[in-house]
Write a protein that holds these residues in place. Sequence first.
Motif, short mmCIF file in Angstrom:
data_model
loop_
_atom_site.label_atom_id
_atom_site.label_comp_id
_atom_site.label_asym_id
_atom_site.label_seq_id
_atom_site.Cartn_x
_atom_site.Cartn_y
_atom_site.Cartn_z
N ARG A 61 0.83 -1.21 0.00
CA ARG A 61 0.00 0.00 0.00
C ARG A 61 0.86 1.26 0.00
N VAL A 62 1.91 1.25 0.83
CA VAL A 62 2.81 2.40 0.89
C VAL A 62 3.50 2.60 -0.46
N ALA A 63 4.02 1.53 -1.02
CA ALA A 63 4.72 1.61 -2.32
C ALA A 63 3.79 2.12 -3.41
N ALA A 64 2.57 1.60 -3.44
CA ALA A 64 1.61 2.03 -4.46
C ALA A 64 1.28 3.51 -4.31
N MET A 65 1.10 3.98 -3.08
CA MET A 65 0.78 5.39 -2.88
C MET A 65 1.97 6.27 -3.24
N MET A 66 3.17 5.88 -2.84
CA MET A 66 4.35 6.66 -3.19
C MET A 66 4.51 6.75 -4.70
N ASN A 99 6.56 3.18 10.60
CA ASN A 99 7.51 4.20 10.16
C ASN A 99 8.72 3.55 9.48
N ARG A 100 9.16 2.43 10.00
CA ARG A 100 10.29 1.71 9.38
C ARG A 100 9.94 1.34 7.94
N VAL A 101 8.75 0.80 7.74
CA VAL A 101 8.32 0.41 6.39
C VAL A 101 8.26 1.64 5.49
N MET A 102 7.66 2.73 5.98
CA MET A 102 7.55 3.94 5.17
C MET A 102 8.93 4.50 4.82
N ALA A 103 9.84 4.52 5.78
CA ALA A 103 11.18 5.04 5.52
C ALA A 103 11.93 4.17 4.51
N GLU A 104 11.80 2.86 4.63
CA GLU A 104 12.46 1.96 3.68
C GLU A 104 11.92 2.14 2.27
N GLU A 105 10.62 2.28 2.14
CA GLU A 105 10.04 2.47 0.81
C GLU A 105 10.42 3.83 0.23
N ALA A 106 10.49 4.86 1.08
CA ALA A 106 10.90 6.19 0.62
C ALA A 106 12.35 6.14 0.13
N LYS A 108 13.90 3.76 -1.26
CA LYS A 108 13.94 3.13 -2.58
C LYS A 108 13.58 4.11 -3.69
N ARG A 109 12.89 5.18 -3.34
CA ARG A 109 12.39 6.13 -4.33
C ARG A 109 13.09 7.49 -4.25
N ASN A 112 13.17 11.36 -5.22
CA ASN A 112 11.80 11.86 -5.41
C ASN A 112 10.97 11.82 -4.13
N VAL A 113 11.17 10.80 -3.31
CA VAL A 113 10.41 10.71 -2.06
C VAL A 113 11.37 11.00 -0.91
N VAL A 114 10.99 11.99 -0.11
CA VAL A 114 11.77 12.40 1.06
C VAL A 114 10.95 12.00 2.29
N TYR A 115 11.52 11.15 3.13
CA TYR A 115 10.84 10.74 4.36
C TYR A 115 11.18 11.72 5.47
N TYR A 116 10.18 12.27 6.13
CA TYR A 116 10.39 13.20 7.23
C TYR A 116 9.99 12.51 8.52
N ASP A 117 10.92 12.41 9.45
CA ASP A 117 10.75 11.65 10.68
C ASP A 117 10.05 12.49 11.75
#
Length: 186
Positions: A61-66, A99-106, A108-109, A112-117
């Motif tokens: 779901r996270v990957a698809a949304m990103m 958050n770990r999953v979101m940061a890992e997927e970010a 990978k991208r 273009n994708v910047v993860y803000y903690d």
Amino acid sequence: KVSSGLNPGPRDWQDHAETAIAERDPEAVVFIIGTNDANAVNSLDGNDDGVPDWEVDYRKRVAAMMDLLVGGEKQRTVIWAGAPTMKDDERDKDVVEINRVMAEEAAKRAPNVVYYDTYALFSDENGEYSDRIDVPVEADPFDAALRRLTHRLFDRLEQRAVGIRIVERLARRVEHRDAALRQQEP
């Protein structure tokens, strides 16, 4: 919206994002989600592969949304803000996992994708939940001002004001990063 997330529920954020992007065609997107998604975290591992079932589904779901937010050829910048600390210890552990999953997927991208903690932003000096956060004067002045707020207790108007300041700060950081990348190009 309150009480929603990427997990199946009252709102289909993927559908909403598709519509909003088609209408507005933004250069950048800020996406904040997570605390309600923590409800999905569990230890079930139906296929015995060592990865909890919730993680496989949530990562998709996270990957698809990103990917949707970045856009195919558009390659827009996405600022993806993770979930903050939670007062309840079990929910807090779950937030750490999503958050770990979101940061890992970010990652990978990137770029273009910047993860803000936001978990770190709203944690005390020990990385724990706190109703009030004080930071040293030598810290980043913007983060210090945000963290001095009693962030769990402010009303909706103050939440919007803080949200706007967070978005402004994130946008400035991305602008600086993009400018630095452009200077490195031949």
